[in-house]
Write an enzyme that holds these catalytic residues in place. Sequence first.
Site, short mmCIF file in Angstrom:
data_model
loop_
_atom_site.label_atom_id
_atom_site.label_comp_id
_atom_site.label_asym_id
_atom_site.label_seq_id
_atom_site.Cartn_x
_atom_site.Cartn_y
_atom_site.Cartn_z
N GLU A 34 0.83 -1.22 0.00
CA GLU A 34 0.00 0.00 0.00
C GLU A 34 0.86 1.27 0.00
O GLU A 34 1.94 1.31 0.59
CB GLU A 34 -0.90 -0.01 1.24
CG GLU A 34 -1.85 1.18 1.35
CD GLU A 34 -2.64 1.21 2.64
OE1 GLU A 34 -3.63 1.95 2.70
OE2 GLU A 34 -2.25 0.50 3.61
N LYS A 104 -9.39 2.81 -2.28
CA LYS A 104 -9.71 2.24 -0.96
C LYS A 104 -11.05 2.76 -0.45
O LYS A 104 -11.28 3.97 -0.36
CB LYS A 104 -8.59 2.63 0.00
CG LYS A 104 -8.63 1.95 1.36
CD LYS A 104 -7.39 2.37 2.15
CE LYS A 104 -7.30 1.72 3.52
NZ LYS A 104 -6.06 2.16 4.22
N CYS A 138 -5.61 -2.95 2.76
CA CYS A 138 -5.30 -2.82 4.19
C CYS A 138 -6.53 -2.84 5.09
O CYS A 138 -7.07 -3.89 5.39
CB CYS A 138 -4.44 -1.56 4.41
SG CYS A 138 -3.44 -1.61 5.93
#
Length: 251
Positions: A34, A104, A138
């Site tokens: 990430e 995200k 994540c």
Amino acid sequence: MKIKEGDTEYNFSRARTLLEKAAQNRPDVIMLPETWNTGFFPKDDIDDAADENAVKTKALLSRISREYKVNIVGGSVTEKKDGKFFNTCYVFDDKGNNIASYSKAHLFSPMEENRYYSAGDGICLFTVNGIKAAVMICYDLRFPEFARKAALSGAEVIFVPAQWPKERISQMKILLRARAVENQMFALLCNSCGEAYNTLYGGSSLVCDPLGNTDSAGDGEEILFVSCDTDVIKDIRKSINVFSDRREDIY
């Protein structure tokens, strides 16, 4: 990958070196962690550090994927688009084409990611060598509904670029195994290591099969090579058919 906070020139150079090194083994897919271009994350100078429209990122990933004939799940980068900042993953096929992108969806509010970045608004599905896959980034890993939706949409593999702190690595491993087992799919996570913005990250990238078996890297910079036999998924889903036994009338 060991990321240097805010040092985009170093990070791009290091990512290129690692991608080319990994490509020497002729894998089907390579994944990065990430926000590898900036570290997680440059609050004070995000405007300067962000990759405008991910132009530099796309150029690098396209060239490497085309030159080495390898699919790349490009981790994620801090990008600026239409005046907003996003934590975005770009996926390239082995011909250098950008076949998917995902911003995200769940922003990590404990570190104020939601104050600086804009959230994505959907799941990301794509096909690699005939296998349907998805991406989560994540913090997304903590939301089981998100992975389940990808599985119900046909995904057999889920890629998880991460920048997960060392102090919570045990949780990361538990969550990845849970997502893999409960959805009877392969789950692959690539984490960063080293320190960025006063947080120590723990490496320990890992792959988990549908039965919960794992193969893990160490806590430093490392390239982990694994093989995933997706042919086993059909038998596993047939023997314990959680998808047909779901109670959609209740939940």
